[in-house]
Scaffold this motif. Structure first.
Motif, mmCIF file in Angstrom:
data_model
loop_
_atom_site.group_PDB
_atom_site.id
_atom_site.type_symbol
_atom_site.label_atom_id
_atom_site.label_comp_id
_atom_site.label_asym_id
_atom_site.label_seq_id
_atom_site.Cartn_x
_atom_site.Cartn_y
_atom_site.Cartn_z
ATOM 1 N N THR A 174 0.016 -1.636 2.681
ATOM 2 C CA THR A 174 1.560 -2.000 3.611
ATOM 3 C C THR A 174 3.028 -1.211 2.479
ATOM 4 O O THR A 174 4.313 -1.675 2.487
ATOM 5 C CB THR A 174 1.690 -3.904 2.684
ATOM 6 N N GLU A 203 -3.014 -2.382 -0.116
ATOM 7 C CA GLU A 203 -2.516 -1.835 -0.584
ATOM 8 C C GLU A 203 -1.722 -0.665 -0.129
ATOM 9 O O GLU A 203 -0.183 -1.115 0.537
ATOM 10 C CB GLU A 203 -2.198 -2.259 -1.858
ATOM 11 N N TYR A 261 5.687 -2.010 9.874
ATOM 12 C CA TYR A 261 6.098 -1.171 9.195
ATOM 13 C C TYR A 261 6.316 0.727 8.837
ATOM 14 O O TYR A 261 5.720 1.340 8.784
ATOM 15 C CB TYR A 261 4.145 -0.798 8.409
ATOM 16 N N ILE A 319 4.372 -13.504 5.108
ATOM 17 C CA ILE A 319 3.016 -12.511 4.374
ATOM 18 C C ILE A 319 1.329 -13.581 4.075
ATOM 19 O O ILE A 319 1.594 -14.823 3.636
ATOM 20 C CB ILE A 319 3.261 -12.161 3.172
ATOM 21 N N LEU A 359 -0.821 -9.102 4.429
ATOM 22 C CA LEU A 359 -0.244 -7.991 5.647
ATOM 23 C C LEU A 359 1.229 -9.048 6.261
ATOM 24 O O LEU A 359 0.721 -10.531 6.193
ATOM 25 C CB LEU A 359 -0.793 -8.326 6.362
ATOM 26 N N TYR A 377 -1.910 -9.125 13.016
ATOM 27 C CA TYR A 377 -2.298 -8.288 11.853
ATOM 28 C C TYR A 377 -3.156 -8.454 11.773
ATOM 29 O O TYR A 377 -4.333 -7.633 10.525
ATOM 30 C CB TYR A 377 -1.637 -9.338 10.540
#
Ligand code: HEC
Length: 142
Positions: free
Chosen positions: A83, A80, A123, A54, A60, A66
């Motif tokens: 994520t 957030e 994700y 992370i 992220l 990223y």
């Protein structure tokens, strides 16, 4: 009468000059005349601090792309929101369209593809949260 005619000639000349310079004016001040597309170019960060995969500053998953999300997705809400969400590529695209249509998110241009790649890869829908396929079921006629 001659004066009157000269007035029209001057007005006509003014319009011609304005028409000739219009493209330059509108290029110089794109924000004034055209929809401004805000794209942050990809920059390589010096030393991202990564713990357990992370990236600490953004939270992220540290993987290719990223930084694009970190740069494009933080001005309105915390990452957030990103994520905590999981979606397929199509789902993320829909989410981005929704923000563009209703929340003022800009056109991501050529960055949209790499951003969608990153989001759907890192994700995407969780395999574990999916129910296993049912097996050995005896279906009956209704
Ligand atoms: C121009 C502002 C803006 C930017 C930039 C932006 N968003 Fe959003 N986004 C919003 C708003 C406003 C909401 C709704 C927030 C809320 O419900 O509290 C939202 C909500 C979300 C949600 C939650 C959606 C839901 O259904 O709950 C996700 C996920 C999300 N954004 C992802 C992103 C990603 C990925 C990016 C970068 C590509 C991004 N956002 C950039 C404005 C923005």
């Amino acid at each position: 009468m001659e004066n009157e005619a000269r007035k029209y000639v001057n007005l006509f000349a003014f319009i011609v000059i304005l028409a000739l310079f219009w493209p330059y004016l509108s290029e110089l001040r794109p924000g004034l005349f055209k929809k401004h597309v805000e794209i942050t170019p990809y920059k390589v960060e010096e030393k991202p601090e990564v713990v357990d995969g992370i990236e600490i500053e953004s939270g992220l998953i540290y993987a290719e792309g990223y930084l694009l999300v970190k740069q494009q997705c933080t001005s309105c809400h915390s990452l957030e929101l990103v994520t905590q969400n999981r979606a397929t590529r199509a789902g993320w695209k829909e989410n981005i369209r929704w923000m563009q249509e209703t929340q003022g998110l800009w056109d991501l241009g050529t960055l949209e593809g790499p951003i969608l790649d990153y989001l759907s890869k890192n994700y995407g829908p969780k395999e574990a949260s999916r129910r296993a396929n049912l097996k050995n079921i005896e279906w009956y006629e209704l």
